[in-house]
Design an enzyme around this catalytic site. Structure first.
Site, PDB file in Angstrom:
ATOM      1  N   ARG A  37     -14.081  -8.453   1.225  1.00  0.00           N
ATOM      2  CA  ARG A  37     -12.669  -8.146   0.966  1.00  0.00           C
ATOM      3  C   ARG A  37     -11.801  -9.390   1.150  1.00  0.00           C
ATOM      4  O   ARG A  37     -10.861  -9.619   0.409  1.00  0.00           O
ATOM      5  CB  ARG A  37     -12.195  -7.017   1.900  1.00  0.00           C
ATOM      6  CG  ARG A  37     -12.743  -5.631   1.581  1.00  0.00           C
ATOM      7  CD  ARG A  37     -12.231  -5.115   0.239  1.00  0.00           C
ATOM      8  NE  ARG A  37     -10.792  -5.215   0.149  1.00  0.00           N
ATOM      9  CZ  ARG A  37      -9.933  -4.306   0.606  1.00  0.00           C
ATOM     10  NH1 ARG A  37     -10.377  -3.190   1.129  1.00  0.00           N
ATOM     11  NH2 ARG A  37      -8.620  -4.484   0.482  1.00  0.00           N
ATOM     12  N   GLN A  50     -10.202  -3.735  -3.583  1.00  0.00           N
ATOM     13  CA  GLN A  50     -11.503  -3.215  -3.167  1.00  0.00           C
ATOM     14  C   GLN A  50     -12.540  -3.413  -4.272  1.00  0.00           C
ATOM     15  O   GLN A  50     -13.678  -3.831  -4.021  1.00  0.00           O
ATOM     16  CB  GLN A  50     -11.372  -1.723  -2.823  1.00  0.00           C
ATOM     17  CG  GLN A  50     -12.677  -1.090  -2.383  1.00  0.00           C
ATOM     18  CD  GLN A  50     -13.145  -1.605  -1.033  1.00  0.00           C
ATOM     19  OE1 GLN A  50     -12.400  -1.596  -0.068  1.00  0.00           O
ATOM     20  NE2 GLN A  50     -14.387  -2.060  -0.951  1.00  0.00           N
ATOM     21  N   ARG A 106       0.888  -1.172   0.000  1.00  0.00           N
ATOM     22  CA  ARG A 106       0.000   0.000   0.000  1.00  0.00           C
ATOM     23  C   ARG A 106       0.909   1.200   0.000  1.00  0.00           C
ATOM     24  O   ARG A 106       1.714   1.367   0.936  1.00  0.00           O
ATOM     25  CB  ARG A 106      -0.910  -0.017   1.235  1.00  0.00           C
ATOM     26  CG  ARG A 106      -1.660   1.279   1.452  1.00  0.00           C
ATOM     27  CD  ARG A 106      -2.749   1.171   2.506  1.00  0.00           C
ATOM     28  NE  ARG A 106      -3.904   0.468   2.000  1.00  0.00           N
ATOM     29  CZ  ARG A 106      -5.120   0.498   2.538  1.00  0.00           C
ATOM     30  NH1 ARG A 106      -5.344   1.222   3.626  1.00  0.00           N
ATOM     31  NH2 ARG A 106      -6.110  -0.172   2.001  1.00  0.00           N
ATOM     32  N   HIS A 113      -7.365   1.037  -6.350  1.00  0.00           N
ATOM     33  CA  HIS A 113      -7.576   0.124  -5.216  1.00  0.00           C
ATOM     34  C   HIS A 113      -8.275  -1.126  -5.762  1.00  0.00           C
ATOM     35  O   HIS A 113      -9.458  -1.373  -5.496  1.00  0.00           O
ATOM     36  CB  HIS A 113      -8.417   0.817  -4.137  1.00  0.00           C
ATOM     37  CG  HIS A 113      -8.383   0.145  -2.795  1.00  0.00           C
ATOM     38  ND1 HIS A 113      -7.616  -0.975  -2.519  1.00  0.00           N
ATOM     39  CD2 HIS A 113      -9.039   0.436  -1.628  1.00  0.00           C
ATOM     40  CE1 HIS A 113      -7.795  -1.326  -1.251  1.00  0.00           C
ATOM     41  NE2 HIS A 113      -8.654  -0.489  -0.697  1.00  0.00           N
ATOM     42  N   ASP A 164     -17.299   7.448  -1.366  1.00  0.00           N
ATOM     43  CA  ASP A 164     -16.088   7.231  -0.564  1.00  0.00           C
ATOM     44  C   ASP A 164     -15.779   8.554   0.127  1.00  0.00           C
ATOM     45  O   ASP A 164     -16.403   9.591  -0.151  1.00  0.00           O
ATOM     46  CB  ASP A 164     -14.929   6.767  -1.484  1.00  0.00           C
ATOM     47  CG  ASP A 164     -13.649   6.401  -0.723  1.00  0.00           C
ATOM     48  OD1 ASP A 164     -13.709   6.209   0.509  1.00  0.00           O
ATOM     49  OD2 ASP A 164     -12.588   6.307  -1.369  1.00  0.00           O
ATOM     50  N   CYS A 196     -16.593   1.722   0.602  1.00  0.00           N
ATOM     51  CA  CYS A 196     -15.441   0.852   0.901  1.00  0.00           C
ATOM     52  C   CYS A 196     -15.041   0.905   2.362  1.00  0.00           C
ATOM     53  O   CYS A 196     -14.376   0.007   2.850  1.00  0.00           O
ATOM     54  CB  CYS A 196     -14.267   1.247   0.016  1.00  0.00           C
ATOM     55  SG  CYS A 196     -13.657   2.916   0.349  1.00  0.00           S
TER      56      CYS A 196
END
Ligand code: CP
Ligand code: NVA
Length: 302
Positions: free
Chosen positions: A286, A129, A99, A126, A218, A258
């Protein structure tokens, strides 16, 4: 399979994505133990709850051993070069997952590592996700081709990956963002090329959600943008998903996020904690999505 790395959803083609979604609903035992006796490096330059836990558990479920390190311990280009780190990790582990603040770090890892590199969130994308997002919509609606997904708020990493995956599954895409925070023409053209049934972008939340089967949003301020949070709060006035917003979507529309979420900013408490919200199913997915992606990159097929 186009690429053995997973930096973006577009490292897959549509049949690859379909195979991963199929693997995600298979029993853990049916995937075998492709990581038996092997390690997976998980390096985080930014905080995480879902991604760390879902990836660690996915690695364990595939028979492997996750090794977590914080970005500052590894020190990309500070303690040593990204290239040296990638070469060294390739000798210990079966996969290198990171990440990062800057997506180009992942691209450099991909060039220098001899093992698959997995994006656990960058400023650009991402993808883990997005696999969970489309898996959740598929579980709820069945086939997604011809269904409409709306993304409203900041056109960010999560939005880009969600739209890419939704396009590959033949969905209609509606995007609603304030000016200055919207998808570029390059992004919109890419979604069309990837197979979206249609792609439309608006500067109005209300217009964007019209007729949508799933409404996603988001945070307005992503990790790494904290110094802009006041400016962003002002720019996103009018972009809170409320019960009134959801009433403009298709009957039976679902709300998705998310997480982490900010109740009273991008979404009201009534919506995110209401009957139409799929957030916990989405978060739990996830882990199933991560397990499927890792298994697929290791050569497991449905
Ligand atoms: N959705 C998501 O990636 O959450 P974390 O930042 O907690 O991993
Ligand atoms: N867009 C958010 C997603 C967090 C999971 C961020 O990058 O901070």
């Amino acid at each position: 399979m186009i690429n053995r790395d997973f930096l973006q959803i577009t490292d897959l083609d549509a049949p690859d994505l379909a195979a991963i979604l199929e693997l995600a609903i298979r029993s853990i035992a049916s995937l075998g133990r492709p990581l038996e006796g092997r390690g997976v490096a998980l390096i985080f330059e930014k905080p995480s709850n879902r991604t760390r836990h879902s990836m660690e558990m996915a690695v364990v479920q595939l028979g492997g051993h996750p090794v977590y390190t914080r970005g500052e311990e590894v020190g990309f280009d500070v303690r040593e070069s990204v290239e040296d780190i990638s070469h060294v990790m390739s000798g210990y582990h079966a996969m290198l997952c990171a990440r990062v603040f800057d997506h180009r770090v992942l691209e450099r890892m991909s060039t220098s590592a001899s093992i698959p590199v997995v994006n656990m969130l960058s400023d650009v994308a991402h993808p883990l996700q997005a696999v969970a997002d489309v898996l959740t919509m598929k579980q709820h609606f069945g086939a997604l081709a011809g269904k409409t997904v709306a993304y409203v708020g900041d056109f960010n990493n999560v939005a880009r990956s969600l739209c890419q995956a939704s396009a590959m599954l033949g969905m209609h895409i509606r995007i609603g963002c304030p000016s200055g925070y919207s998808a570029s023409n390059v992004d919109l053209d890419q979604f069309r090329t990837l197979g979206a049934a249609s792609v439309n972008q608006y500067d109005s939340l209300e217009t964007a959600v019209k007729g949508a089967h799933a409404v996603h949003t988001d945070t307005w301020t992503s990790m790494g943008q904290e110094s802009e949070s006041k400016i962003r709060e002002a720019a996103f006035i009018g972009f809170e998903v409320t019960e009134q917003t959801m009433s403009l979507a298709a009957p039976g529309a679902v709300f998705m996020h998310c997480l982490p979420a900010h109740r009273g900013q991008e979404v009201s408490e009534q919506v995110i904690d209401g009957k139409s919200s799929l957030i916990y199913q989405q978060a739990h997915n996830r882990m199933h999505a991560a397990r499927a992606v890792l298994a697929f990159l290791l050569g497991v097929r449905p």
